[in-house]
Design a protein around this motif. Structure first.
Motif, PDB file in Angstrom:
ATOM      1  N   ASP A  57       0.830  -1.202   0.000  1.00 36.88           N
ATOM      2  CA  ASP A  57       0.000   0.000   0.000  1.00 36.88           C
ATOM      3  C   ASP A  57       0.872   1.263   0.000  1.00 36.88           C
ATOM      4  O   ASP A  57       0.624   2.209  -0.742  1.00 36.88           O
ATOM      5  CB  ASP A  57      -0.933  -0.031   1.212  1.00 36.88           C
ATOM      6  N   TYR A  58       1.923   1.262   0.811  1.00 34.50           N
ATOM      7  CA  TYR A  58       2.836   2.397   0.897  1.00 34.50           C
ATOM      8  C   TYR A  58       3.561   2.624  -0.432  1.00 34.50           C
ATOM      9  O   TYR A  58       3.684   3.757  -0.903  1.00 34.50           O
ATOM     10  CB  TYR A  58       3.839   2.152   2.033  1.00 34.50           C
ATOM     11  N   ASN A  61       1.261   4.137  -3.037  1.00 33.95           N
ATOM     12  CA  ASN A  61       1.084   5.563  -2.757  1.00 33.95           C
ATOM     13  C   ASN A  61       2.347   6.354  -3.127  1.00 33.95           C
ATOM     14  O   ASN A  61       2.264   7.425  -3.717  1.00 33.95           O
ATOM     15  CB  ASN A  61       0.719   5.781  -1.291  1.00 33.95           C
ATOM     16  N   ARG A  64       2.727   7.361  -6.698  1.00 33.53           N
ATOM     17  CA  ARG A  64       1.869   8.463  -7.159  1.00 33.53           C
ATOM     18  C   ARG A  64       2.581   9.810  -7.050  1.00 33.53           C
ATOM     19  O   ARG A  64       2.171  10.787  -7.661  1.00 33.53           O
ATOM     20  CB  ARG A  64       0.574   8.496  -6.357  1.00 33.53           C
TER      21      ARG A  64
END
Length: 141
Positions: A57-58, A61, A64
């Motif tokens: 998940d990190y 992110n 992005r």
């Protein structure tokens, strides 16, 4: 003569995170990564420490906000297959895959199956041996 922002950029290379979310986060925060820097991750994002889901998940992110390249390691292949098919390879379980499965507890099957991270990771696996560097191209998953 003024240097352009791209000339000031750095390349950061990280590998073998193995589910160590807190350590990864500390390294990224303390590195002082700039807007134009390139991050290259050498695979094995999961298995080992109990926070593999948080690592993925990190990293999604992070990609992005920064230019990131992700190379798939053997643990990532096993995890990606498990996420897509919900079947755990025995070799994966013997190599700390159960810690990754535990980190995904409470995450819905739809979210697991749609994890875009494993779909965009390069299919090239590169690993170092005592005798030099080897590469496997276009591995069938």
């Amino acid at each position: 003569m003024k240097r352009s922002d791209t000339m000031k950029s750095k390349t950061w290379v990280l590998g073998d995170i193995h589910g160590a979310y807190k350590a990864l986060k500390q390294v990224i925060e303390k590195a002082g990564i700039g807007q134009y820097d390139q991050l290259i991750f050498l695979g094995d994002y999961v298995d080992g420490w109990p926070e593999s889901y948080q690592v993925i998940d990190y990293l999604m992110n992070l990609s992005r906000h920064y230019s990131c390249t992700f190379i798939r390691g053997n643990h990532d292949i096993w995890c990606g297959s498990w996420l897509a098919e919900n079947v755990a390879d025995q070799a994966w379980l013997e190599n700390k895959g159960s810690s990754t499965i535990t980190s995904y507890a409470g995450i819905g099957q739809e979210e697991k199956a749609c994890t875009p991270f494993f779909l965009r990771v390069s299919k090239t696996i590169i690993w170092m041996k005592k005798t030099g560097c080897s590469s496997m191209q276009d591995l069938q998953l």
